[in-house]
Design a protein around this motif. Structure first.
Motif, PDB file in Angstrom:
ATOM      1  N   GLY A   1      50.373  31.130  30.089  1.00 33.94           N
ATOM      2  CA  GLY A   1      49.701  31.763  28.794  1.00 33.94           C
ATOM      3  C   GLY A   1      49.325  33.376  29.093  1.00 33.94           C
ATOM      4  N   MET A   2      48.213  33.469  28.259  1.00 36.25           N
ATOM      5  CA  MET A   2      47.676  34.938  28.519  1.00 36.25           C
ATOM      6  C   MET A   2      46.283  34.766  28.486  1.00 36.25           C
ATOM      7  SD  MET A   2      48.292  36.464  24.836  1.00 36.25           S
ATOM      8  CE  MET A   2      49.859  35.563  24.304  1.00 36.25           C
ATOM      9  N   ALA A   3      45.671  36.015  28.833  1.00 33.83           N
ATOM     10  CA  ALA A   3      44.250  36.089  28.956  1.00 33.83           C
ATOM     11  C   ALA A   3      44.147  37.429  28.548  1.00 33.83           C
ATOM     12  CB  ALA A   3      43.659  36.028  30.700  1.00 33.83           C
ATOM     13  N   VAL A   4      42.788  37.797  27.775  1.00 36.32           N
ATOM     14  CA  VAL A   4      42.259  38.890  27.426  1.00 36.32           C
ATOM     15  C   VAL A   4      41.068  39.360  27.912  1.00 36.32           C
ATOM     16  CG1 VAL A   4      41.906  40.224  25.223  1.00 36.32           C
ATOM     17  CG2 VAL A   4      43.531  38.649  25.196  1.00 36.32           C
ATOM     18  N   LEU A   5      40.855  40.293  28.501  1.00 34.60           N
ATOM     19  CA  LEU A   5      39.553  40.932  28.878  1.00 34.60           C
ATOM     20  C   LEU A   5      39.321  42.566  28.724  1.00 34.60           C
ATOM     21  CD1 LEU A   5      39.580  41.496  32.660  1.00 34.60           C
ATOM     22  CD2 LEU A   5      41.510  40.574  31.626  1.00 34.60           C
ATOM     23  N   LYS A   6      38.210  42.706  28.458  1.00 32.28           N
ATOM     24  CA  LYS A   6      37.607  44.070  28.186  1.00 32.28           C
ATOM     25  C   LYS A   6      38.235  44.991  29.456  1.00 32.28           C
ATOM     26  CE  LYS A   6      33.740  45.200  26.280  1.00 32.28           C
ATOM     27  NZ  LYS A   6      32.398  45.272  26.307  1.00 32.28           N
ATOM     28  N   THR A   7      38.727  46.073  29.222  1.00 29.51           N
ATOM     29  CA  THR A   7      39.391  47.036  30.388  1.00 29.51           C
ATOM     30  C   THR A   7      38.306  47.379  31.383  1.00 29.51           C
ATOM     31  OG1 THR A   7      39.144  49.014  29.084  1.00 29.51           O
ATOM     32  CG2 THR A   7      41.138  47.871  29.073  1.00 29.51           C
ATOM     33  N   GLU A   8      36.838  47.465  30.740  1.00 31.05           N
ATOM     34  CA  GLU A   8      35.675  47.931  31.805  1.00 31.05           C
ATOM     35  C   GLU A   8      35.629  46.694  32.813  1.00 31.05           C
ATOM     36  OE1 GLU A   8      31.952  47.126  29.318  1.00 31.05           O
ATOM     37  OE2 GLU A   8      33.277  48.654  28.419  1.00 31.05           O
ATOM     38  N   VAL A   9      35.876  45.533  32.461  1.00 32.35           N
ATOM     39  CA  VAL A   9      35.568  44.427  33.625  1.00 32.35           C
ATOM     40  C   VAL A   9      36.510  44.441  34.500  1.00 32.35           C
ATOM     41  CG1 VAL A   9      35.713  41.984  33.767  1.00 32.35           C
ATOM     42  CG2 VAL A   9      34.367  42.987  31.687  1.00 32.35           C
ATOM     43  N   PHE A  10      37.868  44.642  33.901  1.00 28.28           N
ATOM     44  CA  PHE A  10      39.120  44.951  35.111  1.00 28.28           C
ATOM     45  C   PHE A  10      39.026  45.727  36.040  1.00 28.28           C
ATOM     46  CE2 PHE A  10      43.400  45.996  35.918  1.00 28.28           C
ATOM     47  CZ  PHE A  10      43.747  45.137  36.669  1.00 28.28           C
ATOM     48  N   GLN A  11      38.373  47.077  35.459  1.00 30.02           N
ATOM     49  CA  GLN A  11      38.255  48.433  36.227  1.00 30.02           C
ATOM     50  C   GLN A  11      37.150  48.309  37.115  1.00 30.02           C
ATOM     51  OE1 GLN A  11      40.185  51.425  36.283  1.00 30.02           O
ATOM     52  NE2 GLN A  11      39.164  51.489  38.101  1.00 30.02           N
ATOM     53  N   ASP A  12      35.939  47.471  36.851  1.00 33.01           N
ATOM     54  CA  ASP A  12      35.040  47.120  37.678  1.00 33.01           C
ATOM     55  C   ASP A  12      35.300  46.300  38.862  1.00 33.01           C
ATOM     56  OD1 ASP A  12      33.171  48.481  35.885  1.00 33.01           O
ATOM     57  OD2 ASP A  12      32.282  46.695  35.348  1.00 33.01           O
ATOM     58  N   LYS A  13      36.421  45.320  38.587  1.00 32.18           N
ATOM     59  CA  LYS A  13      36.968  44.504  39.716  1.00 32.18           C
ATOM     60  C   LYS A  13      37.663  45.192  40.497  1.00 32.18           C
ATOM     61  CE  LYS A  13      34.841  40.595  38.895  1.00 32.18           C
ATOM     62  NZ  LYS A  13      33.750  40.041  39.665  1.00 32.18           N
ATOM     63  N   ILE A  14      38.349  46.295  40.091  1.00 30.99           N
ATOM     64  CA  ILE A  14      39.290  47.101  41.049  1.00 30.99           C
ATOM     65  C   ILE A  14      38.524  47.958  41.702  1.00 30.99           C
ATOM     66  CG2 ILE A  14      41.133  48.960  40.631  1.00 30.99           C
ATOM     67  CD1 ILE A  14      42.102  46.281  40.052  1.00 30.99           C
ATOM     68  N   ASP A  15      37.461  48.597  41.147  1.00 25.50           N
ATOM     69  CA  ASP A  15      36.488  49.485  41.866  1.00 25.50           C
ATOM     70  C   ASP A  15      35.984  48.629  42.963  1.00 25.50           C
ATOM     71  OD1 ASP A  15      37.558  51.666  40.193  1.00 25.50           O
ATOM     72  OD2 ASP A  15      35.477  51.565  39.127  1.00 25.50           O
ATOM     73  N   GLU A  16      35.624  47.512  42.621  1.00 27.66           N
ATOM     74  CA  GLU A  16      34.864  46.613  43.760  1.00 27.66           C
ATOM     75  C   GLU A  16      35.806  46.178  44.817  1.00 27.66           C
ATOM     76  OE1 GLU A  16      33.678  42.127  43.633  1.00 27.66           O
ATOM     77  OE2 GLU A  16      32.733  43.291  42.142  1.00 27.66           O
ATOM     78  N   MET A  17      37.082  45.932  44.463  1.00 27.97           N
ATOM     79  CA  MET A  17      38.021  45.581  45.622  1.00 27.97           C
ATOM     80  C   MET A  17      38.390  46.982  46.478  1.00 27.97           C
ATOM     81  SD  MET A  17      40.701  43.009  43.886  1.00 27.97           S
ATOM     82  CE  MET A  17      41.810  44.138  43.349  1.00 27.97           C
ATOM     83  N   LEU A  18      38.438  48.033  45.861  1.00 22.60           N
ATOM     84  CA  LEU A  18      38.787  49.439  46.638  1.00 22.60           C
ATOM     85  C   LEU A  18      37.384  49.974  47.162  1.00 22.60           C
ATOM     86  CD1 LEU A  18      41.273  50.895  43.967  1.00 22.60           C
ATOM     87  CD2 LEU A  18      41.616  49.618  46.288  1.00 22.60           C
ATOM     88  N   GLY A  19      36.318  49.208  47.367  1.00 26.48           N
ATOM     89  CA  GLY A  19      34.939  49.585  47.555  1.00 26.48           C
ATOM     90  C   GLY A  19      34.453  50.902  47.047  1.00 26.48           C
TER      91      GLY A  19
END
Length: 67
Positions: A47-65
């Motif tokens: 299936g698929m999921a939809v999320l706000k790009t800012e939520v995704f970016q926040d998670k990426i930033d968190e993973m990258l410290g």
């Protein structure tokens, strides 16, 4: 309808002739989605999921410290 805390069922939507769907008002309110917001569509074979790009970016930033 909230199935359990933090999990929702917003109902069924139809895909229009141009491939567009209307996100139910309650879902837009819960997730703070407004006209002009960018959404990321992710998917796999199930299936698929939809999320706000800012939520995704926040998670990426968190993973990258960087968050």
């Amino acid at each position: 309808m909230e199935a359990e805390k933090g999990k929702y069922i917003f109902g069924v939507v139809k895909v229009g002739d141009r491939g567009q769907v209307v996100i139910p008002k309650e879902a837009r309110e819960v997730y703070g989605i407004k006209a002009g917001d960018s959404l990321l569509v992710l998917g796999d074979s199930k299936g698929m999921a939809v999320l706000k790009t800012e939520v995704f970016q926040d998670k990426i930033d968190e993973m990258l410290g960087e968050g």
